[in-house]
Motif scaffolding. Structure first.
Motif, PDB file in Angstrom:
ATOM      1  N   PHE A  66       1.293   5.197  12.996  1.00 34.84           N
ATOM      2  CA  PHE A  66      -0.040   5.586  12.522  1.00 34.84           C
ATOM      3  C   PHE A  66      -1.182   4.929  13.301  1.00 34.84           C
ATOM      4  CE2 PHE A  66       2.836   5.875   8.851  1.00 34.84           C
ATOM      5  CZ  PHE A  66       2.718   7.230   8.589  1.00 34.84           C
ATOM      6  N   ALA A  67      -0.869   4.064  14.248  1.00 37.69           N
ATOM      7  CA  ALA A  67      -1.903   3.315  14.971  1.00 37.69           C
ATOM      8  C   ALA A  67      -2.696   4.223  15.903  1.00 37.69           C
ATOM      9  CB  ALA A  67      -1.263   2.183  15.760  1.00 37.69           C
ATOM     10  N   THR A  68      -3.886   3.760  16.237  1.00 39.65           N
ATOM     11  CA  THR A  68      -4.732   4.463  17.193  1.00 39.65           C
ATOM     12  C   THR A  68      -4.999   3.540  18.379  1.00 39.65           C
ATOM     13  OG1 THR A  68      -6.776   3.704  16.152  1.00 39.65           O
ATOM     14  CG2 THR A  68      -5.856   5.782  15.360  1.00 39.65           C
ATOM     15  N   GLY A  69      -5.322   4.131  19.504  1.00 41.86           N
ATOM     16  CA  GLY A  69      -5.693   3.349  20.672  1.00 41.86           C
ATOM     17  C   GLY A  69      -4.583   3.243  21.691  1.00 41.86           C
ATOM     18  N   ILE A 128      11.267  10.765  11.436  1.00 41.88           N
ATOM     19  CA  ILE A 128      12.700  10.502  11.211  1.00 41.88           C
ATOM     20  C   ILE A 128      13.517  11.636  11.821  1.00 41.88           C
ATOM     21  CG2 ILE A 128      14.522  10.380   9.455  1.00 41.88           C
ATOM     22  CD1 ILE A 128      12.417   8.895   7.675  1.00 41.88           C
ATOM     23  N   ALA A 129      13.115  12.868  11.551  1.00 38.71           N
ATOM     24  CA  ALA A 129      13.845  14.025  12.070  1.00 38.71           C
ATOM     25  C   ALA A 129      13.828  14.089  13.592  1.00 38.71           C
ATOM     26  CB  ALA A 129      13.267  15.308  11.479  1.00 38.71           C
ATOM     27  N   ALA A 130      12.744  13.603  14.208  1.00 35.57           N
ATOM     28  CA  ALA A 130      12.593  13.677  15.662  1.00 35.57           C
ATOM     29  C   ALA A 130      13.168  12.470  16.401  1.00 35.57           C
ATOM     30  CB  ALA A 130      11.116  13.826  16.012  1.00 35.57           C
ATOM     31  N   SER A 131      13.598  11.452  15.682  1.00 36.02           N
ATOM     32  CA  SER A 131      14.093  10.215  16.302  1.00 36.02           C
ATOM     33  C   SER A 131      15.613  10.143  16.133  1.00 36.02           C
ATOM     34  CB  SER A 131      13.439   8.995  15.660  1.00 36.02           C
ATOM     35  OG  SER A 131      12.039   9.073  15.758  1.00 36.02           O
ATOM     36  N   PRO A 132      16.373  10.285  17.223  1.00 35.98           N
ATOM     37  CA  PRO A 132      17.833  10.310  17.107  1.00 35.98           C
ATOM     38  C   PRO A 132      18.427   9.113  16.364  1.00 35.98           C
ATOM     39  CG  PRO A 132      17.173  10.967  19.304  1.00 35.98           C
ATOM     40  CD  PRO A 132      15.929  10.508  18.595  1.00 35.98           C
ATOM     41  N   ASP A 133      17.885   7.912  16.584  1.00 34.17           N
ATOM     42  CA  ASP A 133      18.452   6.732  15.913  1.00 34.17           C
ATOM     43  C   ASP A 133      18.174   6.726  14.418  1.00 34.17           C
ATOM     44  OD1 ASP A 133      15.700   6.248  16.446  1.00 34.17           O
ATOM     45  OD2 ASP A 133      16.013   4.082  16.351  1.00 34.17           O
ATOM     46  N   LEU A 134      17.144   7.447  13.980  1.00 36.33           N
ATOM     47  CA  LEU A 134      16.823   7.529  12.559  1.00 36.33           C
ATOM     48  C   LEU A 134      17.481   8.746  11.912  1.00 36.33           C
ATOM     49  CD1 LEU A 134      12.991   6.664  12.686  1.00 36.33           C
ATOM     50  CD2 LEU A 134      14.925   5.092  12.431  1.00 36.33           C
ATOM     51  N   ALA A 135      17.468   9.862  12.618  1.00 41.75           N
ATOM     52  CA  ALA A 135      17.988  11.108  12.060  1.00 41.75           C
ATOM     53  C   ALA A 135      19.479  11.043  11.747  1.00 41.75           C
ATOM     54  CB  ALA A 135      17.702  12.263  13.014  1.00 41.75           C
ATOM     55  N   VAL A 136      20.234  10.189  12.434  1.00 37.15           N
ATOM     56  CA  VAL A 136      21.682  10.100  12.193  1.00 37.15           C
ATOM     57  C   VAL A 136      22.010   9.356  10.906  1.00 37.15           C
ATOM     58  CG1 VAL A 136      22.232  10.206  14.662  1.00 37.15           C
ATOM     59  CG2 VAL A 136      22.025   7.983  13.533  1.00 37.15           C
ATOM     60  N   MET A 183       0.846  -1.171   0.000  1.00 40.17           N
ATOM     61  CA  MET A 183       0.000   0.000   0.000  1.00 40.17           C
ATOM     62  C   MET A 183       0.892   1.234   0.000  1.00 40.17           C
ATOM     63  SD  MET A 183      -2.685   0.998   2.978  1.00 40.17           S
ATOM     64  CE  MET A 183      -2.121   2.269   4.065  1.00 40.17           C
ATOM     65  N   PRO A 184       0.782   2.081  -0.998  1.00 43.14           N
ATOM     66  CA  PRO A 184       1.618   3.280  -1.016  1.00 43.14           C
ATOM     67  C   PRO A 184       1.170   4.263   0.066  1.00 43.14           C
ATOM     68  CG  PRO A 184       0.145   3.217  -2.921  1.00 43.14           C
ATOM     69  CD  PRO A 184      -0.050   1.945  -2.177  1.00 43.14           C
ATOM     70  N   PHE A 185       2.132   4.999   0.566  1.00 42.08           N
ATOM     71  CA  PHE A 185       1.829   5.997   1.589  1.00 42.08           C
ATOM     72  C   PHE A 185       1.241   7.244   0.939  1.00 42.08           C
ATOM     73  CE2 PHE A 185       5.111   3.425   3.657  1.00 42.08           C
ATOM     74  CZ  PHE A 185       4.524   3.214   4.896  1.00 42.08           C
ATOM     75  N   THR A 186       0.327   7.892   1.636  1.00 39.10           N
ATOM     76  CA  THR A 186      -0.241   9.156   1.166  1.00 39.10           C
ATOM     77  C   THR A 186       0.784  10.263   1.397  1.00 39.10           C
ATOM     78  OG1 THR A 186      -1.200   9.751   3.298  1.00 39.10           O
ATOM     79  CG2 THR A 186      -2.553   8.360   1.838  1.00 39.10           C
ATOM     80  N   PRO A 187       0.614  11.410   0.747  1.00 42.45           N
ATOM     81  CA  PRO A 187       1.522  12.530   1.019  1.00 42.45           C
ATOM     82  C   PRO A 187       1.537  12.926   2.501  1.00 42.45           C
ATOM     83  CG  PRO A 187       0.340  12.924  -1.023  1.00 42.45           C
ATOM     84  CD  PRO A 187      -0.259  11.684  -0.397  1.00 42.45           C
ATOM     85  N   ALA A 188       0.388  12.885   3.142  1.00 41.73           N
ATOM     86  CA  ALA A 188       0.326  13.223   4.571  1.00 41.73           C
ATOM     87  C   ALA A 188       1.108  12.206   5.402  1.00 41.73           C
ATOM     88  CB  ALA A 188      -1.123  13.296   5.036  1.00 41.73           C
ATOM     89  N   GLN A 189       0.999  10.924   5.054  1.00 41.51           N
ATOM     90  CA  GLN A 189       1.748   9.898   5.781  1.00 41.51           C
ATOM     91  C   GLN A 189       3.246  10.051   5.540  1.00 41.51           C
ATOM     92  OE1 GLN A 189      -0.385   6.511   4.159  1.00 41.51           O
ATOM     93  NE2 GLN A 189      -1.322   6.075   6.165  1.00 41.51           N
ATOM     94  N   LEU A 190       3.643  10.377   4.314  1.00 43.40           N
ATOM     95  CA  LEU A 190       5.065  10.602   4.030  1.00 43.40           C
ATOM     96  C   LEU A 190       5.592  11.767   4.860  1.00 43.40           C
ATOM     97  CD1 LEU A 190       5.169  10.059   0.160  1.00 43.40           C
ATOM     98  CD2 LEU A 190       6.107   8.541   1.929  1.00 43.40           C
ATOM     99  N   ALA A 191       4.790  12.812   5.023  1.00 49.41           N
ATOM    100  CA  ALA A 191       5.195  13.955   5.851  1.00 49.41           C
ATOM    101  C   ALA A 191       5.335  13.540   7.314  1.00 49.41           C
ATOM    102  CB  ALA A 191       4.191  15.095   5.708  1.00 49.41           C
ATOM    103  N   THR A 192       4.438  12.692   7.787  1.00 54.82           N
ATOM    104  CA  THR A 192       4.525  12.188   9.161  1.00 54.82           C
ATOM    105  C   THR A 192       5.785  11.360   9.344  1.00 54.82           C
ATOM    106  OG1 THR A 192       2.118  12.181   9.401  1.00 54.82           O
ATOM    107  CG2 THR A 192       3.358  10.757  10.901  1.00 54.82           C
ATOM    108  N   ILE A 193       6.101  10.527   8.368  1.00 51.76           N
ATOM    109  CA  ILE A 193       7.317   9.708   8.442  1.00 51.76           C
ATOM    110  C   ILE A 193       8.546  10.608   8.466  1.00 51.76           C
ATOM    111  CG2 ILE A 193       8.734   8.015   7.206  1.00 51.76           C
ATOM    112  CD1 ILE A 193       6.020   6.838   6.146  1.00 51.76           C
TER     113      ILE A 193
END
Length: 161
Positions: free
Chosen positions: A131-134, A15-23, A1-11
């Motif tokens: 993206f999960a809820t609950g 990434i920018a907010a997660s130190p292990d990903l941002a590096v 399932m391709p990500f929507t533009p909004a989901q890509l922005a969330t990702i």
């Protein structure tokens, strides 16, 4: 399932907010590593309802003695689900969970209800958790908005969007 533009922005924001990903460098190797990390189970564990459980697996969750104690009406209801849900059922739907809880209600269904409760849920991957809820607890699993894995190419899409 391709990500929507909004989901890509969330990702991208995640990434920018997660130190292990941002590096990770914005290269194919870096994007592949981010995808690998996103495809691991979320930490802490976030429990989510499965969107498909096969009928065979549901049958194996039944306690034999409790199944033998079901009324003819409840056996007919189970048979109907088996006939018309050949691929399985979606326990992320509250009405599906309520159906099985009702069939195995009372003292004669305690073990089967517990078995089904375990069968209905699984740990969410980190990307699914984004993206999960609950609540995501074992007592109150969340619902997955996105289900699956992310590829390095999709990470690249998010980082360049």
């Amino acid at each position: 399932m391709p990500f929507t533009p909004a989901q890509l922005a969330t990702i991208a924001a995640n990434i920018a907010a997660s130190p292990d990903l941002a590096v990770q460098p914005n290269t194919s190797d870096g994007n592949f590593e981010i995808a690998r990390l996103y495809n691991l189970d979320a930490t802490p564990t976030f429990w989510a309802y499965k969107s498909l459980v096969q009928i065979k697996d549901i049958g194996e969750a039944f306690n034999g003695a409790e199944l033998a104690g079901l009324t003819t009406g409840n056996i007919t209801r189970l048979t109907c689900i088996g006939i018309y849900s050949t691929l399985g059922v979606n326990p992320s739907r509250a009405d599906v969970r309520a159906f099985f809880a009702d069939v195995f209600s009372g003292a004669g269904g305690v073990l089967t209800r517990a078995n089904l409760d375990v069968l209905w849920r699984r740990p969410a991957r980190r990307i699914e958790r984004l993206f999960a809820t609950g609540t995501g607890s074992t007592a109150s699993p969340g619902t997955l908005v996105f289900e699956g894995i992310i590829s390095g190419a999709e990470v690249e899409d998010a980082r360049t969007a």
